[in-house]
Design an enzyme around this catalytic site. Structure first.
Site, short mmCIF file in Angstrom:
data_model
loop_
_atom_site.label_atom_id
_atom_site.label_comp_id
_atom_site.label_asym_id
_atom_site.label_seq_id
_atom_site.Cartn_x
_atom_site.Cartn_y
_atom_site.Cartn_z
N GLY A 11 -10.13 -12.37 -12.10
CA GLY A 11 -9.62 -10.94 -12.21
C GLY A 11 -8.46 -10.74 -12.53
O GLY A 11 -7.88 -10.16 -14.24
N ASP A 61 -3.22 -8.67 -7.22
CA ASP A 61 -2.61 -8.35 -5.90
C ASP A 61 -3.22 -10.26 -5.67
O ASP A 61 -4.23 -10.41 -4.37
CB ASP A 61 -3.13 -8.20 -4.83
CG ASP A 61 -3.33 -8.05 -3.55
OD1 ASP A 61 -2.11 -8.73 -2.77
OD2 ASP A 61 -3.60 -7.82 -2.56
N SER A 90 -6.80 -2.30 -0.84
CA SER A 90 -6.17 -1.74 -2.13
C SER A 90 -7.54 -0.45 -2.24
O SER A 90 -7.41 0.58 -3.19
CB SER A 90 -5.40 -2.16 -3.37
OG SER A 90 -6.26 -3.35 -3.26
N GLU A 124 -13.14 -8.51 -7.65
CA GLU A 124 -13.71 -9.85 -6.98
C GLU A 124 -14.45 -10.83 -6.73
O GLU A 124 -15.44 -11.51 -7.21
CB GLU A 124 -13.91 -9.32 -5.42
CG GLU A 124 -13.90 -9.63 -3.77
CD GLU A 124 -12.36 -10.34 -3.70
OE1 GLU A 124 -11.21 -10.64 -4.38
OE2 GLU A 124 -13.50 -11.89 -3.75
N HIS A 181 -8.29 -8.36 -7.96
CA HIS A 181 -8.31 -9.16 -6.71
C HIS A 181 -8.34 -8.12 -5.70
O HIS A 181 -6.96 -7.64 -5.17
CB HIS A 181 -6.87 -9.56 -6.31
CG HIS A 181 -6.54 -10.91 -7.57
ND1 HIS A 181 -6.27 -10.56 -8.44
CD2 HIS A 181 -6.97 -12.03 -8.05
CE1 HIS A 181 -5.83 -11.18 -9.24
NE2 HIS A 181 -6.22 -12.99 -8.82
N HIS A 239 0.97 -1.27 0.00
CA HIS A 239 -0.14 0.53 0.09
C HIS A 239 0.62 1.23 -0.15
O HIS A 239 0.20 2.21 -0.60
CB HIS A 239 -0.87 0.14 1.48
CG HIS A 239 -2.10 -0.87 0.94
ND1 HIS A 239 -2.65 -1.90 2.21
CD2 HIS A 239 -2.32 -1.50 0.00
CE1 HIS A 239 -3.64 -2.93 1.65
NE2 HIS A 239 -3.52 -2.67 0.04
C1 LIG Z 1 -4.55 -10.68 -1.11
S1 LIG Z 1 -6.59 -10.62 -1.18
C2 LIG Z 1 -6.42 -8.79 -1.57
C3 LIG Z 1 -6.61 -7.65 -0.81
C4 LIG Z 1 -6.68 -6.32 -1.41
N1 LIG Z 1 -6.18 -6.44 -2.97
C5 LIG Z 1 -5.80 -5.18 -0.49
O1 LIG Z 1 -4.76 -5.04 -1.05
O2 LIG Z 1 -6.31 -4.53 0.04
C6 LIG Z 1 -6.51 -11.32 -2.69
C7 LIG Z 1 -8.20 -11.09 -2.96
O3 LIG Z 1 -8.86 -11.74 -4.59
C8 LIG Z 1 -10.04 -12.34 -4.76
N2 LIG Z 1 -9.57 -13.45 -5.45
C9 LIG Z 1 -8.72 -14.73 -5.53
N3 LIG Z 1 -8.81 -15.25 -6.73
C10 LIG Z 1 -9.87 -13.82 -7.66
C11 LIG Z 1 -9.93 -13.94 -8.79
N4 LIG Z 1 -9.17 -15.35 -10.02
N5 LIG Z 1 -10.44 -13.03 -9.71
C12 LIG Z 1 -11.27 -12.30 -8.39
N6 LIG Z 1 -10.58 -11.94 -7.06
C13 LIG Z 1 -9.91 -13.71 -6.66
C14 LIG Z 1 -9.99 -13.64 -2.79
O4 LIG Z 1 -10.83 -13.56 -2.51
C15 LIG Z 1 -9.29 -12.18 -2.06
O5 LIG Z 1 -9.96 -10.77 -1.58
#
Ligand SMILES: C[S@@+](CC[C@H](N)C(=O)[O-])C[C@H]1O[C@@H](n2cnc3c(N)ncnc32)[C@H](O)[C@@H]1O
Length: 307
Positions: free
Chosen positions: A159, A179, A112, A130, A42, A19
């Site tokens: 994503g 991410d 994020s 998401e 993500h 971040h």
């Molecule tokens: C590490 S977290 C994201 C944190 C966020 N980017 C932040 O920095 O606040 C990863 C997220 O990706 C989601 N996720 C996993 N595979 C995904 C996909 N193929 N497409 C979209 N989201 C996905 C998960 O459910 C999770 O909420």
């Protein structure tokens, strides 16, 4: 079904690195008037409570954000123990986080999407992907509460594929943040495939990828392959890693790598393609300070490499 929930990890050392870097990129992009798009492939739930069940269960923010805050010199006093001025990147990241908190207590942590929405101007757009049913629902609710209409869009789809509908943005200015939770082994290859295709489709975009530094071959090779990709595409890149080390006697509350119960996440990295030209220098100025604030007893370190 995915089991990763970012609420357990919000504000940990990996979020601090990710971040802080995100704030730096967005501040830079906002220097030009032309609007830009941020695509968060993500997104998670968007914003988190640090004083409630999920975050308190893991207490990862204690070893991340809260250690960082504790290392700041309090107003009117000289920094003790932790020498030197607070680097600009750290101060900026902290000011963004504190912008969501008031009254001296820190209860809210911006993920994020929340950092991005706070730094957007009216002419900018945010697309959030998401797939987790609970987090997607939370994200939709949080975004609706902002009341920003079409400026912020939540997409409940993959994503790794959905980004195609978003790039290139009409203004030809954009940041794609990738991410993933790396719960699936295939995430590592998907990151590379998506980046390769996205940078061909939108060569002047900025791309930021977070990755865990853990003891599995996919992790080691991802960091290496990201550098090789940038070099092969002849794009400038910055790769920054932060290792908070470990505390052999007390254990560590640092984020447990998802899907790998028992594996402690001591280090993570950010790889940025087409970074702001100021980013490497800013990270080099910030990371020694961050390391000193977050380090456990042994093995801490940081690196910033460039193309
Ligand atoms: C590490 S977290 C994201 C944190 C966020 N980017 C932040 O920095 O606040 C990863 C997220 O990706 C989601 N996720 C996993 N595979 C995904 C996909 N193929 N497409 C979209 N989201 C996905 C998960 O459910 C999770 O909420």
């Amino acid at each position: 079904m995915f089991s990763y929930r970012h609420a357990f990890h919000a504000g940990n050392h990996a979020d601090v690195l990710k971040h802080m870097t995100l704030v730096a990129i967005l501040r830079y992009m906002a220097q030009k008037d032309t609007g830009f798009s941020v695509v968060d492939t993500h997104a998670g739930a968007g914003v988190y409570r640090l004083d409630q069940e999920h975050a308190r269960t893991s207490a990862e923010s204690d070893a991340g954000l809260f250690r960082l805050l504790a290392a700041l010199p309090s107003a009117g006093t000289k920094p003790s123990g932790h020498a030197s001025e607070v680097p600009a990147l750290v101060a900026d990241y902290v000011s963004v986080v504190m912008g969501f908190n008031s009254g001296g207590s820190v209860r809210t942590y911006p993920g994020s999407p929340w950092i991005a929405q706070a730094l957007l101007r009216p002419q900018d757009k945010l697309k959030l992907f998401e797939v987790h049913p609970t987090d997607a629902r939370l994200l939709e609710r949080h975004v609706a509460e902002l009341g920003r209409g079409k400026q912020i869009e939540v997409l409940r789809s993959n994503g790794f594929e959905g980004w195609r509908s978003t790039l290139p943005p009409p203004t030809r200015r954009g940041l794609l943040l990738m991410d993933p939770s790396y719960e699936l082994k295939t995430d590592y290859a998907e990151v590379l495939d998506a980046l390769e295709e996205a940078t061909r489709r939108f060569p002047t975009g900025t791309y930021a990828v977070w990755y865990p530094v853990i003891a599995r071959p996919e992790s080691h090779s991802l960091a290496r392959k990201l550098k090789a990709l940038g070099t092969r595409l002849q794009k400038p890149w910055v790769q920054a890693e932060l290792n908070v080390g470990l505390n052999p006697t007390e254990g560590t509350s640092a984020r447990v790598a998802q899907g790998r119960a028992g594996t402690v996440l001591r280090a993570s990295g950010m790889h940025i393609i087409n970074p702001p030209y100021t980013l490497a220098a800013d990270l080099r100025a910030a990371l020694p300070w961050v390391q000193q604030a977050l380090q456990q007893k042994t093995g801490a370190g940081w690196t910033v490499e460039t193309s």
